[in-house]
Design an enzyme around this catalytic site. Structure first.
Site, PDB file in Angstrom:
ATOM      1  N   ASP A  45     -10.087  -6.786   4.335  1.00 25.42           N
ATOM      2  CA  ASP A  45     -10.941  -7.942   4.017  1.00 25.42           C
ATOM      3  C   ASP A  45     -10.827  -9.000   5.121  1.00 25.42           C
ATOM      4  O   ASP A  45     -11.529 -10.007   5.101  1.00 25.42           O
ATOM      5  CB  ASP A  45     -10.641  -8.525   2.631  1.00 25.42           C
ATOM      6  N   SER A  46      -9.984  -8.721   6.137  1.00 26.45           N
ATOM      7  CA  SER A  46      -9.956  -9.566   7.339  1.00 26.45           C
ATOM      8  C   SER A  46     -11.332  -9.586   7.999  1.00 26.45           C
ATOM      9  O   SER A  46     -11.607 -10.447   8.843  1.00 26.45           O
ATOM     10  CB  SER A  46      -8.902  -9.052   8.325  1.00 26.45           C
ATOM     11  N   ASP A  84      -9.836  -2.253   1.162  1.00 25.45           N
ATOM     12  CA  ASP A  84      -9.020  -3.417   0.797  1.00 25.45           C
ATOM     13  C   ASP A  84      -9.678  -4.169  -0.366  1.00 25.45           C
ATOM     14  O   ASP A  84     -10.847  -4.567  -0.264  1.00 25.45           O
ATOM     15  CB  ASP A  84      -8.947  -4.337   2.034  1.00 25.45           C
ATOM     16  N   LYS A 114      -5.954  -0.813  -0.952  1.00 30.35           N
ATOM     17  CA  LYS A 114      -4.822  -1.734  -0.741  1.00 30.35           C
ATOM     18  C   LYS A 114      -5.090  -2.976  -1.577  1.00 30.35           C
ATOM     19  O   LYS A 114      -6.240  -3.414  -1.705  1.00 30.35           O
ATOM     20  CB  LYS A 114      -4.697  -2.108   0.736  1.00 30.35           C
ATOM     21  N   GLU A 116      -3.337  -6.941  -2.616  1.00 26.63           N
ATOM     22  CA  GLU A 116      -2.307  -7.964  -2.410  1.00 26.63           C
ATOM     23  C   GLU A 116      -1.610  -8.291  -3.737  1.00 26.63           C
ATOM     24  O   GLU A 116      -2.243  -8.313  -4.793  1.00 26.63           O
ATOM     25  CB  GLU A 116      -2.936  -9.234  -1.829  1.00 26.63           C
ATOM     26  N   GLU A 183       3.805  -8.200   5.151  1.00 24.68           N
ATOM     27  CA  GLU A 183       3.170  -9.068   6.145  1.00 24.68           C
ATOM     28  C   GLU A 183       3.994 -10.332   6.389  1.00 24.68           C
ATOM     29  O   GLU A 183       4.362 -11.046   5.440  1.00 24.68           O
ATOM     30  CB  GLU A 183       1.749  -9.459   5.692  1.00 24.68           C
TER      31      GLU A 183
HETATM   32  O1  KIV Z   1      -7.332  -7.353   5.711  1.00 20.90           O
HETATM   33  C1  KIV Z   1      -6.562  -6.925   6.569  1.00 20.90           C
HETATM   34  O2  KIV Z   1      -6.953  -6.591   7.675  1.00 20.90           O
HETATM   35  C2  KIV Z   1      -5.152  -6.851   6.218  1.00 20.90           C
HETATM   36  C3  KIV Z   1      -4.129  -6.800   7.308  1.00 20.90           C
HETATM   37  C4  KIV Z   1      -2.770  -6.955   6.756  1.00 20.90           C
HETATM   38  C5  KIV Z   1      -4.131  -5.625   8.159  1.00 20.90           C
HETATM   39  O3  KIV Z   1      -4.830  -6.872   5.070  1.00 20.90           O
END
Ligand code: KIV
Length: 266
Positions: A45-46, A84, A114, A116, A183
């Site tokens: 999500d970056s 993400d 992924k 958080e 992270e």
């Molecule tokens: O969104 C992202 O790119 C991440 C980084 C930790 C790689 O979560």
């Protein structure tokens, strides 16, 4: 090369062989990352910051993540592809987490997701794993918590916060995560977590002792200029190359060099 699997992830840890992971958000760069032999490609999500130009990752929507994930999926033959979970795609409850994670696998062909969070998402990880959705957890600096954290700050620096992070790492492992991303935490804390867990750790700003490493593509190739965290290593400067090429193109139009007969039809 066969596709990198969840089993390969665990095998690498057992064999002490490092896992390489990189973000990508579109077809051409995902193709290049896959050709380079990267093991795991994260549609992070970056993209909210490095592609969409937002100040943080919070505005990114589930539909946008699916859109980018589909482009990456079409390009990748060998790497594992992970989607993400964006802000508010899972914080609203376990049902939303399973539903949205399922979209990544069903609509975009991702292998895993992924997400958080630590103890607060343990139930979500349990439910997703029970639904056959492999989950990579993400603890330490969690960018979606920017407002609670008061900025992008290194986490786990005090004894108390380090103890809490170690505990969270165990909680996400027990909940069923197949890997945990660490992270921006001190390298010795990352080392301890890596030694204590049986699932692989992937570090970003977490030092050299993790089982694997991830960086944001645009940082690695020099396409994101707004700020560069201490943990980034730039391997190219594509911004300068692109600027030179485009200036050259403009000059050649203005001076009449482009197009020449070579680029013209008879
Ligand atoms: O969104 C992202 O790119 C991440 C980084 C930790 C790689 O979560």
């Amino acid at each position: 090369m066969p596709e990198f699997t969840i089993q390969d992830f665990l095998k690498r840890k057992k064999e002490s062989k490092k896992i390489s992971m990189l973000t990508a958000y579109d077809f051409p760069f995902a193709h290049i990352a896959d050709d380079a032999g990267i093991d795991v490609i994260l549609v992070g999500d970056s993209l909210g910051m490095v592609v969409q130009g937002h100040d943080n990752t919070l505005p990114v929507t589930m539909d946008e993540m699916i859109y980018h994930s589909k482009m990456v999926r079409r390009a990748v033959k060998n790497a594992m592809v992970i989607g993400d979970m964006p802000f508010m795609s899972y914080q609203t409850g376990v049902y939303d987490a399973v539903h949205n994670a399922g979209r990544f696998l069903k609509e975009a062909g991702m292998t895993a997701v992924k997400m958080e969070g630590g103890a607060e998402v343990a139930d979500h990880i349990r439910a997703m794993t029970r639904s056959d959705i492999p989950v990579m957890a993400h603890i330490g600096l969690t960018p979606q918590s920017i407002h609670r954290m008061g900025g992008y700050k290194v986490q786990g620096k005090t004894d108390e916060s380090a103890r809490k992070l170690l505990e969270e790492a165990h909680i996400v492992e027990e909940a069923g995560a197949f890997s945990v991303l660490l992270e921006a935490i001190p390298m010795n804390l990352a080392k301890k977590i890596t030694e204590e867990l049986s699932i692989p750790t992937i570090g970003i700003g977490a030092g050299p002792f993790c089982d694997g490493q991830v960086l944001v593509l645009h940082d690695v190739i020099g396409l994101f200029e707004r700020f560069t965290p201490k943990f980034v290593k730039k391997y190219a400067n594509l911004k300068d190359d692109a600027l030179r090429a485009i200036k050259n193109y403009k000059e050649e139009i203005e001076s009449g060099i482009f197009p020449s007969t070579e680029q013209s039809f008879k």
